[in-house]
Design a protein around this motif. Sequence first.
Motif, short mmCIF file in Angstrom:
data_model
loop_
_atom_site.label_atom_id
_atom_site.label_comp_id
_atom_site.label_asym_id
_atom_site.label_seq_id
_atom_site.Cartn_x
_atom_site.Cartn_y
_atom_site.Cartn_z
N GLU A 169 -12.02 -11.74 -14.74
CA GLU A 169 -11.81 -11.21 -16.10
C GLU A 169 -10.74 -11.97 -16.87
N ASP A 170 -9.86 -12.68 -16.16
CA ASP A 170 -8.82 -13.44 -16.87
C ASP A 170 -9.43 -14.54 -17.74
N LEU A 171 -10.67 -14.94 -17.44
CA LEU A 171 -11.30 -16.01 -18.22
C LEU A 171 -12.20 -15.49 -19.34
N LEU A 172 -12.23 -14.17 -19.51
CA LEU A 172 -13.08 -13.60 -20.57
C LEU A 172 -12.81 -14.21 -21.95
N PRO A 173 -11.53 -14.41 -22.37
CA PRO A 173 -11.30 -14.98 -23.71
C PRO A 173 -11.84 -16.40 -23.87
N SER A 174 -12.11 -17.10 -22.76
CA SER A 174 -12.64 -18.46 -22.84
C SER A 174 -14.13 -18.48 -23.19
N THR A 175 -14.79 -17.36 -22.98
CA THR A 175 -16.25 -17.39 -23.03
C THR A 175 -16.80 -17.63 -24.43
N GLY A 176 -16.24 -16.96 -25.43
CA GLY A 176 -16.73 -17.17 -26.80
C GLY A 176 -16.61 -18.63 -27.21
N PRO A 186 -29.26 -25.20 -26.07
CA PRO A 186 -30.04 -24.22 -26.83
C PRO A 186 -29.71 -22.77 -26.49
N GLU A 187 -29.43 -22.47 -25.22
CA GLU A 187 -29.19 -21.08 -24.78
C GLU A 187 -27.91 -21.06 -23.97
N PRO A 188 -26.96 -20.17 -24.25
CA PRO A 188 -25.77 -20.12 -23.38
C PRO A 188 -26.13 -19.51 -22.02
N PRO A 189 -25.27 -19.71 -21.02
CA PRO A 189 -25.51 -19.05 -19.73
C PRO A 189 -25.36 -17.53 -19.87
N MET A 190 -25.74 -16.78 -18.82
CA MET A 190 -25.39 -15.36 -18.71
C MET A 190 -23.98 -15.31 -18.10
N PHE A 191 -23.21 -14.32 -18.49
CA PHE A 191 -21.83 -14.23 -17.99
C PHE A 191 -21.57 -12.90 -17.29
N PHE A 192 -20.85 -12.97 -16.18
CA PHE A 192 -20.34 -11.79 -15.47
C PHE A 192 -18.84 -12.04 -15.24
N HIS A 193 -18.00 -11.16 -15.75
CA HIS A 193 -16.55 -11.28 -15.49
C HIS A 193 -16.12 -10.11 -14.61
N HIS A 194 -15.65 -10.45 -13.41
CA HIS A 194 -15.35 -9.41 -12.42
C HIS A 194 -13.86 -9.08 -12.39
N PRO A 195 -13.52 -7.90 -11.84
CA PRO A 195 -12.10 -7.53 -11.76
C PRO A 195 -11.32 -8.46 -10.84
N LEU A 196 -10.04 -8.63 -11.14
CA LEU A 196 -9.16 -9.46 -10.31
C LEU A 196 -8.40 -8.56 -9.36
N ILE A 197 -7.82 -9.17 -8.34
CA ILE A 197 -6.88 -8.41 -7.50
C ILE A 197 -5.58 -8.32 -8.29
N ARG A 198 -4.98 -7.17 -8.23
CA ARG A 198 -3.68 -7.02 -8.89
C ARG A 198 -2.63 -6.75 -7.83
N LYS A 199 -1.47 -7.31 -8.02
CA LYS A 199 -0.36 -7.01 -7.12
C LYS A 199 0.23 -5.67 -7.58
N PRO A 200 0.99 -5.00 -6.71
CA PRO A 200 1.64 -3.77 -7.17
C PRO A 200 2.43 -4.09 -8.44
N GLY A 201 2.33 -3.23 -9.43
CA GLY A 201 3.01 -3.50 -10.70
C GLY A 201 2.07 -4.16 -11.69
N GLY A 202 0.84 -4.49 -11.24
CA GLY A 202 -0.18 -4.99 -12.17
C GLY A 202 -0.17 -6.49 -12.39
N ALA A 203 0.75 -7.24 -11.72
CA ALA A 203 0.79 -8.69 -11.97
C ALA A 203 -0.41 -9.37 -11.32
N LYS A 204 -0.84 -10.46 -11.94
CA LYS A 204 -1.96 -11.23 -11.43
C LYS A 204 -1.52 -12.04 -10.20
N LEU A 205 -2.43 -12.27 -9.27
CA LEU A 205 -2.08 -13.10 -8.10
C LEU A 205 -2.02 -14.56 -8.51
N SER A 206 -1.17 -15.33 -7.88
CA SER A 206 -1.16 -16.75 -8.16
C SER A 206 -1.12 -17.51 -6.85
#
Length: 303
Positions: free
Chosen positions: A211-218, A230-250
């Motif tokens: 889901e972190d890449l959702l803003p890139s799709t448009g 002629p046709e864009p791909p189909m897109f699926f954006h899935h949930p990320l793992i979150r660390k306690p406190g909601g931070a993204k993993l790196s």
Amino acid sequence: MTSPADLLTRFAPSPTGYLHLGHVVNAIWVWGIARARGARVLLRLEDHDRTRCRPAFERALLEDLEWLGFEPDVGPIAGFRDGPSPFRQGDCGEVYEAALARLGGGALVYACDCSRRTIAAELGDVANRETPYPGRCRERGLEPGPGRGIRVALPPGVVRFVDGLLGEQAQEPARQCGDLLLRDRLGQWTYQFAVTVDDMRHGVNLVIRGEDLLPSTGRQILLAGMLGRPEPPMFFHHPLIRKPGGAKLSKADRDTGIREMRAAGMAAAEVIGRAAHLSGLLPEPTPLAPSEAAALVSARVGG
Ligand code: GLU
């Protein structure tokens, strides 16, 4: 209509560090949706950022992926060990050159010498939000050259698409990011450009990513259209793992590194089970084979 035999998705890690649980979650979703839809999976190495990618990271990434047991259908792991590959961005500079020339035939493509600092100074306080490029170089007529990036002017307007997991989306690339950077001031192709060109030339018509890449799709849909897709791909954006406190993993999170877990004696199935659990696919971290993890996703998205 695209038949399942023609569906192609990709697993596209960047070798800027070691493989971590976030990659395993992405692999579970990629192989899971691919198996549910009868799609093939392509492995692509996105090493466009030459300053951060290392051959040692690539070697480790391939080895860890093999150890986990996720087998690509296209772009086999062994092919990357043999030398240059059409699925490694660093080997494909002339492809992006050609795409840039094609784009320049129909769109305003221009050189830009703005640094991040120049842009930030022009925009004022922009902490914690994406900064649209303000267009400073659009009319300057700079010659392309060392120390100058390349941008394309994006037409204004809303890009709509239906995400397979998140539903209807509407984005305004020209307002969100402004004229898109295609090559940076160091001469490196940007993620947005390389990935759009690659998805098009590799025939990828199903994109499954976090889901972190959702803003890139448009912006990728818009750019693909400008490149003649002629046709864009189909897109699926899935949930990320979150660390306690909601931070993204790196990749810097050593506790989630596949290398560290291997060294600590964990089995591949335990690592996959842990990733599936952290991404909400399993109530407990039960060991899973790649095919069992993929089946959990298939059950979510339907066949
Ligand atoms: N190479 C990107 C990454 O490692 C993924 C790109 C994509 O799936 O579009 O985050």
